[in-house]
Design a protein around this motif. Structure first.
Motif, short mmCIF file in Angstrom:
data_model
loop_
_atom_site.label_atom_id
_atom_site.label_comp_id
_atom_site.label_asym_id
_atom_site.label_seq_id
_atom_site.Cartn_x
_atom_site.Cartn_y
_atom_site.Cartn_z
N ASN A 106 0.81 -1.21 0.00
CA ASN A 106 0.00 0.00 0.00
C ASN A 106 0.85 1.27 0.00
OD1 ASN A 106 -2.61 0.97 -0.27
ND2 ASN A 106 -2.76 1.47 1.90
N LEU A 107 1.97 1.23 -0.69
CA LEU A 107 2.85 2.39 -0.83
C LEU A 107 2.59 3.01 -2.21
CD1 LEU A 107 6.55 2.57 0.18
CD2 LEU A 107 5.80 3.57 -1.94
N LYS A 108 2.26 4.30 -2.23
CA LYS A 108 1.95 4.98 -3.50
C LYS A 108 3.21 5.14 -4.33
CE LYS A 108 -0.63 8.74 -3.52
NZ LYS A 108 -1.00 10.17 -3.52
N THR A 151 0.02 4.39 -8.83
CA THR A 151 -0.45 3.09 -8.39
C THR A 151 -0.01 2.88 -6.95
OG1 THR A 151 -0.46 0.72 -8.94
CG2 THR A 151 1.62 1.90 -9.27
N VAL A 152 -0.39 1.78 -6.35
CA VAL A 152 0.08 1.41 -5.01
C VAL A 152 0.61 -0.02 -5.07
CG1 VAL A 152 -1.42 2.97 -3.73
CG2 VAL A 152 -2.19 0.67 -4.23
N THR A 153 1.56 -0.30 -4.21
CA THR A 153 2.10 -1.65 -4.17
C THR A 153 1.07 -2.61 -3.57
OG1 THR A 153 3.14 -1.18 -2.03
CG2 THR A 153 4.51 -0.89 -4.00
N ASN A 154 1.14 -3.85 -4.01
CA ASN A 154 0.20 -4.87 -3.53
C ASN A 154 0.69 -5.48 -2.21
OD1 ASN A 154 2.21 -6.75 -4.21
ND2 ASN A 154 1.19 -7.40 -6.08
N GLN A 155 0.06 -6.55 -1.77
CA GLN A 155 0.40 -7.20 -0.49
C GLN A 155 1.84 -7.70 -0.45
OE1 GLN A 155 -2.20 -5.90 1.37
NE2 GLN A 155 -1.85 -7.75 2.55
N SER A 171 4.42 -3.74 -7.73
CA SER A 171 3.50 -3.11 -8.66
C SER A 171 4.00 -3.36 -10.07
CB SER A 171 3.39 -1.61 -8.41
OG SER A 171 2.43 -1.07 -9.31
N ARG A 172 3.07 -3.76 -10.92
CA ARG A 172 3.35 -3.97 -12.35
C ARG A 172 2.36 -3.17 -13.19
NH1 ARG A 172 3.49 -9.05 -9.95
NH2 ARG A 172 5.53 -10.00 -9.92
N GLU A 173 1.60 -2.32 -12.53
CA GLU A 173 0.52 -1.59 -13.20
C GLU A 173 1.03 -0.29 -13.81
OE1 GLU A 173 -2.67 -1.21 -10.43
OE2 GLU A 173 -2.55 -3.33 -9.89
N PHE A 174 1.94 -0.43 -14.76
CA PHE A 174 2.53 0.71 -15.44
C PHE A 174 2.27 0.59 -16.93
CE2 PHE A 174 5.18 -0.03 -11.66
CZ PHE A 174 5.07 1.21 -11.05
N GLU A 198 3.84 8.96 3.42
CA GLU A 198 2.51 8.39 3.63
C GLU A 198 2.60 6.96 4.15
OE1 GLU A 198 0.12 8.63 0.08
OE2 GLU A 198 0.63 10.74 -0.23
N TYR A 199 3.54 6.20 3.58
CA TYR A 199 3.72 4.81 4.01
C TYR A 199 4.15 4.74 5.47
CZ TYR A 199 5.95 0.30 4.64
OH TYR A 199 6.33 -0.93 5.14
N PHE A 200 5.15 5.54 5.84
CA PHE A 200 5.64 5.52 7.22
C PHE A 200 4.53 5.94 8.20
CE2 PHE A 200 10.08 6.21 5.39
CZ PHE A 200 10.44 4.89 5.55
#
Length: 135
Positions: free
Chosen positions: A42-44, A64-68, A72-75, A91-93
């Protein structure tokens, strides 16, 4: 027309297609939180393209955001050129109750210059990060 003639005709047709402007590459990323030893989910992530090639003007291609698994491959597919990938670490921290950190974001400039897959991993901690060209 028999099958062999049909295939030969198709090959000849494809050889006349101009693919020089269609050099496209793929991109993925993986973020590991080295403070916890776990994927940073969940990191943007923001991908931008350098529109003039001088590092001064970028246009956002996607967010996008990273998955579990911290991936992320959504590029979009990428043409040759200069790009910047930014990880919104602040935001992640904050969302993971990390009070003290030094980098509010990690931005990495990179160059796409061939038709291949590019992987930009990020090893992240509250006071540092590292990256490399992965495969």
């Amino acid at each position: 027309m028999n099958r062999v003639e049909n295939i030969v005709g198709h090959i000849q047709e494809m050889s006349t297609v101009d693919t020089s402007s269609k050099t496209l590459s793929t991109l993925s990323t993986h973020v590991l939180d080295t403070n916890t030893g776990l994927p940073a989910n969940n990191l943007k992530v923001i991908l931008e393209k350098d529109v003039r090639g001088d590092g001064k003007q970028y246009t956002v291609l996607t967010q996008t955001v990273t998955n579990q698994d911290g991936r992320s491959r959504e590029f979009p597919h990428l043409e040759n050129g200069n790009y910047k990938i930014t990880f919104e670490t602040e935001e992640y921290f904050k969302s993971n109750n990390v009070q003290n950190y030094f980098f509010p974001r990690a931005s990495i400039d990179f160059i796409v210059n061939s038709t291949r897959h590019y992987h930009v991993p990020l090893l992240l901690s509250p006071f540092g990060y590292s990256t490399y060209r992965g495969s």
